[in-house]
Design a protein around this motif. Structure first.
Motif, PDB file in Angstrom:
ATOM      1  N   ARG A  92      -6.775  -2.714  20.675  1.00 53.33           N
ATOM      2  CA  ARG A  92      -5.437  -3.189  19.777  1.00 53.33           C
ATOM      3  C   ARG A  92      -5.247  -4.404  20.036  1.00 53.33           C
ATOM      4  NH1 ARG A  92      -0.597  -0.974  18.679  1.00 53.33           N
ATOM      5  NH2 ARG A  92      -1.296   1.098  19.161  1.00 53.33           N
ATOM      6  N   ARG A 125      -0.644 -10.793   5.656  1.00 51.30           N
ATOM      7  CA  ARG A 125      -1.408  -9.638   5.014  1.00 51.30           C
ATOM      8  C   ARG A 125      -2.609  -9.590   5.362  1.00 51.30           C
ATOM      9  NH1 ARG A 125       0.294  -8.870  -1.284  1.00 51.30           N
ATOM     10  NH2 ARG A 125       2.391  -8.727  -0.102  1.00 51.30           N
ATOM     11  N   ARG A 178      -3.501  -8.643   8.855  1.00 49.01           N
ATOM     12  CA  ARG A 178      -3.301  -7.122   9.119  1.00 49.01           C
ATOM     13  C   ARG A 178      -4.246  -6.298   8.404  1.00 49.01           C
ATOM     14  NH1 ARG A 178       1.656  -6.259  11.436  1.00 49.01           N
ATOM     15  NH2 ARG A 178       3.269  -7.909  11.285  1.00 49.01           N
ATOM     16  N   HIS A 179      -4.735  -6.843   7.421  1.00 49.26           N
ATOM     17  CA  HIS A 179      -5.798  -6.181   6.279  1.00 49.26           C
ATOM     18  C   HIS A 179      -7.195  -6.065   7.271  1.00 49.26           C
ATOM     19  CE1 HIS A 179      -8.238  -4.754   2.869  1.00 49.26           C
ATOM     20  NE2 HIS A 179      -9.033  -5.848   3.081  1.00 49.26           N
ATOM     21  N   ARG A 196      -6.889  -3.663   9.899  1.00 44.77           N
ATOM     22  CA  ARG A 196      -7.095  -2.346   9.487  1.00 44.77           C
ATOM     23  C   ARG A 196      -8.633  -2.005   9.233  1.00 44.77           C
ATOM     24  NH1 ARG A 196      -2.214  -3.146   6.620  1.00 44.77           N
ATOM     25  NH2 ARG A 196      -3.325  -3.582   4.707  1.00 44.77           N
ATOM     26  N   ARG A 197      -9.128  -2.915   8.591  1.00 45.17           N
ATOM     27  CA  ARG A 197     -10.606  -2.746   7.742  1.00 45.17           C
ATOM     28  C   ARG A 197     -11.482  -2.526   9.243  1.00 45.17           C
ATOM     29  NH1 ARG A 197     -14.392  -6.718   6.636  1.00 45.17           N
ATOM     30  NH2 ARG A 197     -12.638  -8.328   6.658  1.00 45.17           N
ATOM     31  N   GLY A 211     -10.608  -1.128  12.039  1.00 48.73           N
ATOM     32  CA  GLY A 211     -10.054   0.037  12.934  1.00 48.73           C
ATOM     33  C   GLY A 211      -9.411  -0.686  14.175  1.00 48.73           C
ATOM     34  N   ALA A 257      -5.870  -1.339  15.869  1.00 43.49           N
ATOM     35  CA  ALA A 257      -4.415  -1.444  15.747  1.00 43.49           C
ATOM     36  C   ALA A 257      -3.877  -2.560  16.182  1.00 43.49           C
ATOM     37  CB  ALA A 257      -4.113  -0.281  16.879  1.00 43.49           C
ATOM     38  N   PRO A 307       5.643  -3.001   8.682  1.00 44.73           N
ATOM     39  CA  PRO A 307       4.591  -2.672   9.550  1.00 44.73           C
ATOM     40  C   PRO A 307       4.899  -2.220  10.869  1.00 44.73           C
ATOM     41  CG  PRO A 307       4.854  -5.053   9.258  1.00 44.73           C
ATOM     42  CD  PRO A 307       5.914  -4.519   8.377  1.00 44.73           C
TER      43      PRO A 307
END
Length: 203
Positions: free
Chosen positions: A102, A112, A115-116, A119-120, A122, A124, A148
């Motif tokens: 995390r 953005r 955050r992308h 996420r890509r 994996g 948190a 979010p």
């Protein structure tokens, strides 16, 4: 007079035989001062020429990755470099761990793109949404999407990075930069970080 004119127009020695002068780049060009300062992680802000130290720390507040940028550079621009710099040794394997479970960051990292990226990979994210982003999302209605995910309780642990900065500032050469070269200043930050690790392991 004619002889003097001919001597004056004689070609100069080739550049490779010319001694480099102070401020020369590749022997014959002057480097732009702003570019030189940026290369040494120096940027002009309200306090004059300053340097930003970007850190990734573990749950104990010990540095894992260190990146320097000029002081007038936005924090979010160094996020990818800081994330890529994480190398945590693991027992029983040669490859170090490079992906944290995390990431906790303040509103400066609410974008953005960041955050992308998380996420890509994996990872948190616990990053609060900026006020202008929330207002824009509400203004767009259903097209704005959902906010979010954000856990206020988990976010409290973000203060470990602030405590790490406070500990690093105990070193005079870190809180006040005396080194002209960025590599030397970063070496000082790395050395101070190693001292923090040693204190933790022997404390």
């Amino acid at each position: 007079m004619d002889r003097l004119r001919r001597l004056h127009h004689q070609p100069s020695p080739p550049l490779r035989s010319r001694r480099p002068q102070k401020g020369d780049v590749n022997g014959d060009e002057l480097e732009d001062p702003g570019r030189s300062q940026a290369r040494q992680a120096l940027g002009r802000s309200r306090g004059g020429l300053t340097t930003k130290v970007h850190l990734a720390v573990d749950g104990r507040g010990l540095p894992l990755s260190i990146v320097l940028t000029p002081g007038n550079v936005n924090d979010a621009t160094a996020f990818g470099q800081v994330l890529d710099g994480i190398r945590t040794p693991r027992l029983g394997t040669v490859r170090p761990r490079t992906t944290p479970d995390r990431v906790l960051g303040d509103k400066a990292y609410s974008s953005r793109a960041i955050r992308h990226l998380l996420r890509r990979r994996g990872i948190a994210a616990t990053i609060p949404e900026r006020r202008d982003q929330a207002a824009n999302r509400h203004r767009r209605g259903a097209l704005g999407g959902r906010p979010p995910a954000f856990d206020k309780v988990t976010y409290r642990d973000r203060n470990v990075v602030e405590r790490c900065f406070a500990r690093l500032k105990q070193f005079r050469a870190i809180v006040t930069r005396f080194d002209k070269l960025g590599d030397r200043y970063r070496a000082g930050v790395v050395l101070a970080s190693l001292i923090l690790w040693l204190r933790e392991s022997t404390g």
